[in-house]
Design a protein around this motif. Sequence first.
Motif, PDB file in Angstrom:
ATOM      1  N   CYS A   1      90.583   7.988  63.378  1.00 17.12           N
ATOM      2  CA  CYS A   1      90.882   6.730  62.088  1.00 17.12           C
ATOM      3  C   CYS A   1      92.470   7.125  61.664  1.00 17.12           C
ATOM      4  CB  CYS A   1      89.680   7.524  60.446  1.00 17.12           C
ATOM      5  SG  CYS A   1      90.365   6.733  59.210  1.00 17.12           S
ATOM      6  N   ARG A   2      93.142   6.080  60.879  1.00 12.93           N
ATOM      7  CA  ARG A   2      94.624   5.798  60.453  1.00 12.93           C
ATOM      8  C   ARG A   2      94.377   5.489  58.782  1.00 12.93           C
ATOM      9  NH1 ARG A   2      97.398   5.225  64.894  1.00 12.93           N
ATOM     10  NH2 ARG A   2      96.239   6.156  67.036  1.00 12.93           N
ATOM     11  N   MET A   3      93.616   5.541  58.339  1.00 13.28           N
ATOM     12  CA  MET A   3      92.984   5.900  56.259  1.00 13.28           C
ATOM     13  C   MET A   3      93.614   4.427  56.039  1.00 13.28           C
ATOM     14  SD  MET A   3      91.339   7.996  55.777  1.00 13.28           S
ATOM     15  CE  MET A   3      91.776   8.473  53.692  1.00 13.28           C
TER      16      MET A   3
ATOM     17  N   CYS B   1      87.351   1.754  66.182  1.00 12.23           N
ATOM     18  CA  CYS B   1      88.293   1.547  65.246  1.00 12.23           C
ATOM     19  C   CYS B   1      90.375   0.541  65.213  1.00 12.23           C
ATOM     20  CB  CYS B   1      89.148   3.120  64.431  1.00 12.23           C
ATOM     21  SG  CYS B   1      91.049   2.449  63.341  1.00 12.23           S
TER      22      CYS B   1
ATOM     23  N   VAL C   1      86.279  -1.036  58.315  1.00 15.47           N
ATOM     24  CA  VAL C   1      85.758  -2.362  59.522  1.00 15.47           C
ATOM     25  C   VAL C   1      84.744  -2.229  60.279  1.00 15.47           C
ATOM     26  CG1 VAL C   1      86.997  -4.147  58.667  1.00 15.47           C
ATOM     27  CG2 VAL C   1      87.601  -2.907  60.854  1.00 15.47           C
ATOM     28  N   LEU C   2      85.192  -0.282  60.818  1.00 17.73           N
ATOM     29  CA  LEU C   2      83.984  -0.483  61.593  1.00 17.73           C
ATOM     30  C   LEU C   2      82.348  -0.385  62.265  1.00 17.73           C
ATOM     31  CD1 LEU C   2      84.664   3.364  61.592  1.00 17.73           C
ATOM     32  CD2 LEU C   2      85.703   2.643  62.767  1.00 17.73           C
TER      33      LEU C   2
ATOM     34  N   ARG D   1      93.821  -6.833  64.134  1.00 12.10           N
ATOM     35  CA  ARG D   1      92.529  -7.029  62.880  1.00 12.10           C
ATOM     36  C   ARG D   1      91.478  -7.381  63.888  1.00 12.10           C
ATOM     37  NH1 ARG D   1      91.626  -2.566  59.237  1.00 12.10           N
ATOM     38  NH2 ARG D   1      91.067  -3.824  57.468  1.00 12.10           N
TER      39      ARG D   1
HETATM   40  S1  SF4 Z   1      89.351   0.193  60.178  1.00 10.50           S
HETATM   41 FE1  SF4 Z   1      87.475   2.687  59.558  1.00 10.50          FE
HETATM   42  S2  SF4 Z   1      88.484   4.078  60.655  1.00 10.50           S
HETATM   43 FE2  SF4 Z   1      90.544   2.352  60.789  1.00 10.50          FE
HETATM   44  S3  SF4 Z   1      92.042   3.105  60.007  1.00 10.50           S
HETATM   45 FE3  SF4 Z   1      90.920   1.728  59.037  1.00 10.50          FE
HETATM   46  S4  SF4 Z   1      89.210   3.728  57.886  1.00 10.50           S
HETATM   47 FE4  SF4 Z   1      89.815   4.475  59.157  1.00 10.50          FE
END
Ligand code: SF4
Length: 149
Positions: A59-61, A74, A66-67, A83
């Motif tokens: 995770c990149r926070m 991710c 949207v997992l 995205r």
């Molecule tokens: S999509 Fe979810 S897992 Fe990926 S960076 Fe964002 S919060 Fe973290």
Amino acid sequence: MRVLRYWSVSRAGAMQRVYQALERLLIQIDPLLRKIGYQRLEAPFAAVERLLKGWFFDCRMCGHCVLQSTGMSCPMNCPKQLRNGPCGGVRADGSCELDPAMRCVWVEAVRGAAHMPGGERIQVIQAPLDHSLAGRSAWLRELRLRTAA
Ligand code: SF4
């Protein structure tokens, strides 16, 4: 850690069940969380999220998770941070055109979605990311949205 990330995608269905159980728990204890105050909870929630999701999903926070719509893969690990993917540059073996040592996160997303009930959500176009959410707890954000009066 990529190996663990791939492992998580392989178990996307189980990971989704864990996520959904966590969501139910948070919704149940929301009255207590409100009393404590979301603002006060932001830092500890973000720290736990950074640790656990960093471990299992790299995770990149981004702050808007949207997992569950991307097969538990991710999208922020895409070098282009798409995205909505994949781009047109996926290699024939499923690796990334910019990082051949890495499997395309969107190829992984399709693989994970196949293991998840509701995996067809991967077809839904994701909105552009709001970068002002970076570093914040996506769990708390989601909780606030779900429990908003
Ligand atoms: S999509 Fe979810 S897992 Fe990926 S960076 Fe964002 S919060 Fe973290």
